[in-house]
Write an enzyme that holds these catalytic residues in place. Structure first.
Site, PDB file in Angstrom:
ATOM      1  N   TYR A  22       0.107  -2.465  -3.277  1.00  0.00           N
ATOM      2  CA  TYR A  22       0.772  -1.877  -2.109  1.00  0.00           C
ATOM      3  C   TYR A  22      -0.249  -1.219  -1.177  1.00  0.00           C
ATOM      4  CZ  TYR A  22       3.857   1.154   0.610  1.00  0.00           C
ATOM      5  OH  TYR A  22       4.502   1.803   1.625  1.00  0.00           O
ATOM      6  N   LYS A  26      -1.738  -2.676   2.565  1.00  0.00           N
ATOM      7  CA  LYS A  26      -1.653  -1.830   3.763  1.00  0.00           C
ATOM      8  C   LYS A  26      -3.040  -1.682   4.400  1.00  0.00           C
ATOM      9  CE  LYS A  26       0.799   1.898   3.783  1.00  0.00           C
ATOM     10  NZ  LYS A  26       1.527   3.124   3.488  1.00  0.00           N
TER      11      LYS A  26
END
Length: 181
Positions: A22, A26
């Protein structure tokens, strides 16, 4: 299309110092935007955990049950009884209307002032007003006891624990056993 064992082998190498996919994706996205923005004036907003509204359109408004909102509603309905969490970790939740207002302000500032460098806004509260997951249990449960949700399955009684075995015990006693019955 990759074999699972290959994915397991290459993931740690791809992640490097990033703690999970995650945060890695990003960071990869922000890097891509930085490299490909050309002459565009760009600002990036980095909200922490987005939660229900503070004021607008009204206090407590949500438009989905994603993330923590879904967990809180499941706890409030009496369906979710145990959650594994680090009670000492900061529950850095930010109201959705604060994130939207920052996004509008950053868009206006970027369009009007046309900064030479890409601006990055961290939209968080944990650094100045920390609230811990251990405190969250107390507030969420007391709120639902004072203001019960309609059509609750059971009385709200969720517990946060960082202990895997205690969590597994409560899953068995409060989730699996009632489901079997």
């Amino acid at each position: 299309w990759l074999d699972e064992s290959i994915i397991q082998d290459i993931t740690p190498k791809l992640l490097g110092d990033w703690p999970n996919t995650y945060t890695y994706t990003k960071a990869l996205s922000e890097y891509l935007i930085q490299q490909e923005k050309g002459n565009l004036n760009i600002a990036i907003i980095r909200p922490s955990i987005v939660g229900a509204s503070w004021h607008e359109p009204f206090p407590g408004w949500i438009d989905s049950f994603n993330g923590t909102s879904g967990i809180f509603v499941a706890a409030g309905k009496g369906i979710l009884r145990t959650v594994i969490a680090n009670n000492e970790a900061v529950a850095d939740m930010i109201p959705v209307d604060v994130v939207i207002n920052l996004t509008l302000a950053a868009g206006w500032y970027t369009a009007v002032h046309r900064p030479k460098t890409m601006l990055v806004y961290n939209c968080t509260t944990g650094g100045i007003n920390p609230f811990f997951w251990g405190e969250m249990e107390q507030y969420v449960m007391s709120t639902f006891k004072r203001n019960p949700l309609e059509q609750a399955f059971r009385t709200p009684n969720a517990h946060l624990t960082s202990n895997y075995l205690i969590n597994q015990y409560w899953i068995t006693v409060s989730h699996k056993a009632p489901a079997i019955l």
